[in-house]
Scaffold this motif. Structure first.
Motif, PDB file in Angstrom:
ATOM      1  N   PHE A  22      19.289   5.244 -10.413  1.00 47.36           N
ATOM      2  CA  PHE A  22      18.625   4.217  -9.605  1.00 47.36           C
ATOM      3  C   PHE A  22      17.406   4.802  -8.880  1.00 47.36           C
ATOM      4  N   VAL A  23      17.565   5.988  -8.294  1.00 47.09           N
ATOM      5  CA  VAL A  23      16.456   6.635  -7.583  1.00 47.09           C
ATOM      6  C   VAL A  23      15.324   6.977  -8.552  1.00 47.09           C
ATOM      7  N   ALA A  24      15.674   7.493  -9.736  1.00 45.01           N
ATOM      8  CA  ALA A  24      14.654   7.861 -10.721  1.00 45.01           C
ATOM      9  C   ALA A  24      13.854   6.640 -11.168  1.00 45.01           C
ATOM     10  N   ILE A  25      14.555   5.537 -11.426  1.00 48.79           N
ATOM     11  CA  ILE A  25      13.862   4.303 -11.823  1.00 48.79           C
ATOM     12  C   ILE A  25      12.969   3.811 -10.693  1.00 48.79           C
ATOM     13  N   ALA A  26      13.476   3.867  -9.462  1.00 47.52           N
ATOM     14  CA  ALA A  26      12.692   3.414  -8.308  1.00 47.52           C
ATOM     15  C   ALA A  26      11.415   4.240  -8.142  1.00 47.52           C
ATOM     16  N   LEU A  27      11.532   5.557  -8.286  1.00 47.78           N
ATOM     17  CA  LEU A  27      10.343   6.413  -8.191  1.00 47.78           C
ATOM     18  C   LEU A  27       9.330   6.058  -9.276  1.00 47.78           C
ATOM     19  N   ALA A  28       9.818   5.844 -10.486  1.00 49.43           N
ATOM     20  CA  ALA A  28       8.922   5.515 -11.598  1.00 49.43           C
ATOM     21  C   ALA A  28       8.231   4.169 -11.369  1.00 49.43           C
ATOM     22  N   VAL A  29       9.002   3.172 -10.895  1.00 48.35           N
ATOM     23  CA  VAL A  29       8.438   1.841 -10.647  1.00 48.35           C
ATOM     24  C   VAL A  29       7.385   1.898  -9.547  1.00 48.35           C
ATOM     25  N   GLY A  30       7.719   2.557  -8.424  1.00 47.52           N
ATOM     26  CA  GLY A  30       6.764   2.653  -7.324  1.00 47.52           C
ATOM     27  C   GLY A  30       5.525   3.446  -7.708  1.00 47.52           C
ATOM     28  N   HIS A  31       5.716   4.525  -8.463  1.00 46.37           N
ATOM     29  CA  HIS A  31       4.579   5.342  -8.901  1.00 46.37           C
ATOM     30  C   HIS A  31       3.664   4.531  -9.811  1.00 46.37           C
ATOM     31  N   TRP A  32       4.252   3.756 -10.711  1.00 44.89           N
ATOM     32  CA  TRP A  32       3.488   2.964 -11.666  1.00 44.89           C
ATOM     33  C   TRP A  32       2.707   1.845 -10.976  1.00 44.89           C
ATOM     34  N   LEU A  33       3.351   1.180 -10.017  1.00 42.75           N
ATOM     35  CA  LEU A  33       2.714   0.041  -9.351  1.00 42.75           C
ATOM     36  C   LEU A  33       1.874   0.453  -8.139  1.00 42.75           C
ATOM     37  N   GLY A  34       1.864   1.752  -7.820  1.00 40.24           N
ATOM     38  CA  GLY A  34       1.111   2.209  -6.653  1.00 40.24           C
ATOM     39  C   GLY A  34      -0.392   2.130  -6.797  1.00 40.24           C
ATOM     40  N   GLY A  35      -0.868   1.965  -8.033  1.00 40.52           N
ATOM     41  CA  GLY A  35      -2.300   1.844  -8.242  1.00 40.52           C
ATOM     42  C   GLY A  35      -2.978   3.175  -8.504  1.00 40.52           C
ATOM     43  N   PRO A  36      -4.294   3.177  -8.579  1.00 40.73           N
ATOM     44  CA  PRO A  36      -5.038   4.390  -8.951  1.00 40.73           C
ATOM     45  C   PRO A  36      -5.107   5.450  -7.860  1.00 40.73           C
ATOM     46  N   ASP A  37      -4.943   5.043  -6.606  1.00 35.02           N
ATOM     47  CA  ASP A  37      -5.011   6.006  -5.502  1.00 35.02           C
ATOM     48  C   ASP A  37      -3.717   6.817  -5.457  1.00 35.02           C
ATOM     49  N   PRO A  38      -3.780   8.140  -5.703  1.00 34.60           N
ATOM     50  CA  PRO A  38      -2.546   8.943  -5.720  1.00 34.60           C
ATOM     51  C   PRO A  38      -1.812   8.950  -4.390  1.00 34.60           C
ATOM     52  N   GLU A  39      -2.533   8.821  -3.273  1.00 36.67           N
ATOM     53  CA  GLU A  39      -1.880   8.814  -1.964  1.00 36.67           C
ATOM     54  C   GLU A  39      -1.072   7.531  -1.761  1.00 36.67           C
ATOM     55  N   GLU A  40      -1.601   6.404  -2.220  1.00 36.59           N
ATOM     56  CA  GLU A  40      -0.863   5.141  -2.129  1.00 36.59           C
ATOM     57  C   GLU A  40       0.279   5.110  -3.138  1.00 36.59           C
ATOM     58  N   ARG A  41       0.052   5.687  -4.304  1.00 39.44           N
ATOM     59  CA  ARG A  41       1.090   5.729  -5.341  1.00 39.44           C
ATOM     60  C   ARG A  41       2.320   6.490  -4.854  1.00 39.44           C
ATOM     61  N   GLU A  42       2.088   7.594  -4.166  1.00 41.78           N
ATOM     62  CA  GLU A  42       3.199   8.404  -3.655  1.00 41.78           C
ATOM     63  C   GLU A  42       3.986   7.650  -2.594  1.00 41.78           C
ATOM     64  N   VAL A  43       3.289   6.948  -1.718  1.00 43.14           N
ATOM     65  CA  VAL A  43       3.948   6.196  -0.652  1.00 43.14           C
ATOM     66  C   VAL A  43       4.845   5.103  -1.234  1.00 43.14           C
ATOM     67  N   LEU A  44       4.329   4.351  -2.206  1.00 50.73           N
ATOM     68  CA  LEU A  44       5.112   3.255  -2.771  1.00 50.73           C
ATOM     69  C   LEU A  44       6.300   3.788  -3.576  1.00 50.73           C
ATOM     70  N   ALA A  45       6.133   4.917  -4.253  1.00 45.09           N
ATOM     71  CA  ALA A  45       7.243   5.496  -5.015  1.00 45.09           C
ATOM     72  C   ALA A  45       8.403   5.865  -4.101  1.00 45.09           C
ATOM     73  N   LEU A  46       8.119   6.575  -3.023  1.00 45.08           N
ATOM     74  CA  LEU A  46       9.184   6.970  -2.093  1.00 45.08           C
ATOM     75  C   LEU A  46       9.768   5.768  -1.357  1.00 45.08           C
ATOM     76  N   SER A  47       8.920   4.806  -1.018  1.00 45.58           N
ATOM     77  CA  SER A  47       9.396   3.622  -0.300  1.00 45.58           C
ATOM     78  C   SER A  47      10.304   2.767  -1.177  1.00 45.58           C
ATOM     79  N   THR A  48      10.038   2.745  -2.485  1.00 43.13           N
ATOM     80  CA  THR A  48      10.871   1.977  -3.402  1.00 43.13           C
ATOM     81  C   THR A  48      12.219   2.650  -3.609  1.00 43.13           C
ATOM     82  N   ALA A  49      12.231   3.983  -3.558  1.00 44.52           N
ATOM     83  CA  ALA A  49      13.469   4.734  -3.798  1.00 44.52           C
ATOM     84  C   ALA A  49      14.339   4.865  -2.561  1.00 44.52           C
ATOM     85  N   CYS A  50      13.749   4.887  -1.379  1.00 45.67           N
ATOM     86  CA  CYS A  50      14.500   5.123  -0.135  1.00 45.67           C
ATOM     87  C   CYS A  50      14.457   3.866   0.730  1.00 45.67           C
ATOM     88  N   ARG A  51      15.634   3.379   1.127  1.00 43.67           N
ATOM     89  CA  ARG A  51      15.692   2.130   1.871  1.00 43.67           C
ATOM     90  C   ARG A  51      16.382   2.304   3.220  1.00 43.67           C
TER      91      ARG A  51
END
Length: 285
Positions: A207-236
């Motif tokens: 579940f965590v791995a999928i969440a990281l992948a989904v957030g990373h993918w949908l985070g957009g081109p900015d790597p700083e925003e991509r990282e934030v969304l990946a962790l936010s999707t995985a950790c609740r």
């Protein structure tokens, strides 16, 4: 109050103190960061409140988990961003304004989104999660909105005191959380031991791995925003997830569900470490 109630109260207190600490450092520009970027807001909502609930239900239907594990995955998938993430975002090189803004935005929107998603779960999932919308709003307002607003007001009107208090408040919350988490695990160690033998850890890691992948993918081109969304999707948010799950648990499940959620919190922290290190190295390059 039982010992379990006191432990959960300590968990909620740690979260409130942490949010207050971040509020002491927050500005209105931070809070409005996501609202000013509607594309990023839509992608964030899609990752956290659309895709991950579908993944949680799919895992629950695909595998014969205990109720506590199913409940933990499902309610965590509809819970907002935890207030401890902004510090992890900093370590990984994430954009601080987006991390803080996402925490606030998702907390506010959760007051409407969580009741709606629980109704959808009734339609598409064979387990019922019911909780009055006003009760959900009260939990989110108390645990996220109110302490953040109090911190921001202190920062606005007494900035010198706010600057001195911010770091101790955040550290106090960070120390209280693991203490409360360990206490929950110890109090429900028998139930937790039963959970570990039926593929629970594998399910959480997947579940965590999928969440990281989904957030990373949908985070957009900015790597700083991509990282934030990946962790936010995985950790609740564990406090809100525990409140929703225990409101629908009975008998022995009352101890199993908080233990399963805290187990998820611990595993997710460990499982996301490689991603945090990877992102930090990428940003350094």
């Amino acid at each position: 109050m039982t010992a379990r109630d006191w432990v959960i109260l300590a968990l909620q207190a740690s979260i409130i103190v942490t949010v207050f600490g971040f509020g002491l450092r927050a500005t209105m520009e931070d809070v409005m960061y996501v609202f000013k970027r509607p594309g990023l807001l839509l992608r964030s909502l899609l990752a956290m409140f659309v895709i991950m609930p579908i993944v949680a239900v799919a895992l629950a239907k695909a595998f014969d988990f205990r109720y506590a594990v199913e409940a933990a995955l499902v309610v965590l998938s509809i819970s907002p961003v935890p207030p401890l993430l902004p510090r992890r975002h900093d370590k990984a090189g994430g954009k601080a304004s987006y991390g803080l803004g996402l925490m606030v935005t998702m907390a506010l929107l959760s007051m409407a989104i969580i009741p709606l998603e629980m109704k959808l779960l009734d339609l598409f999932y064979n387990k019922t999660f019911a909780m009055p919308p006003e009760a959900i709003a009260k939990i989110i307002f108390t645990a996220a909105v109110l302490p953040l607003l109090a911190g921001m007001l202190c920062n606005r009107f007494i900035p010198k005191i706010a600057a001195r208090v911010a770091r101790p408040a955040i550290l106090a919350g960070e120390w209280l959380l693991p203490i409360a988490g360990v206490a929950i695990v110890v109090a429900a160690h028998r139930a937790l031991g039963a959970l570990l033998g039926d593929g629970t850890l594998i399910a959480i890691v997947v579940f965590v791995a999928i969440a990281l992948a989904v957030g990373h993918w949908l985070g957009g081109p900015d790597p700083e925003e991509r990282e934030v969304l990946a962790l936010s999707t995985a950790c609740r948010h564990p406090g809100i997830a525990i409140a929703i799950a225990t409101a629908n648990a009975t008998g022995g499940e009352m101890n199993q569900v908080p233990a399963a959620i805290m187990l998820y919190l611990l595993v997710s922290i460990i499982a996301t470490v490689p991603y945090v290190k990877w992102q930090a190295k990428r940003l350094k390059r």
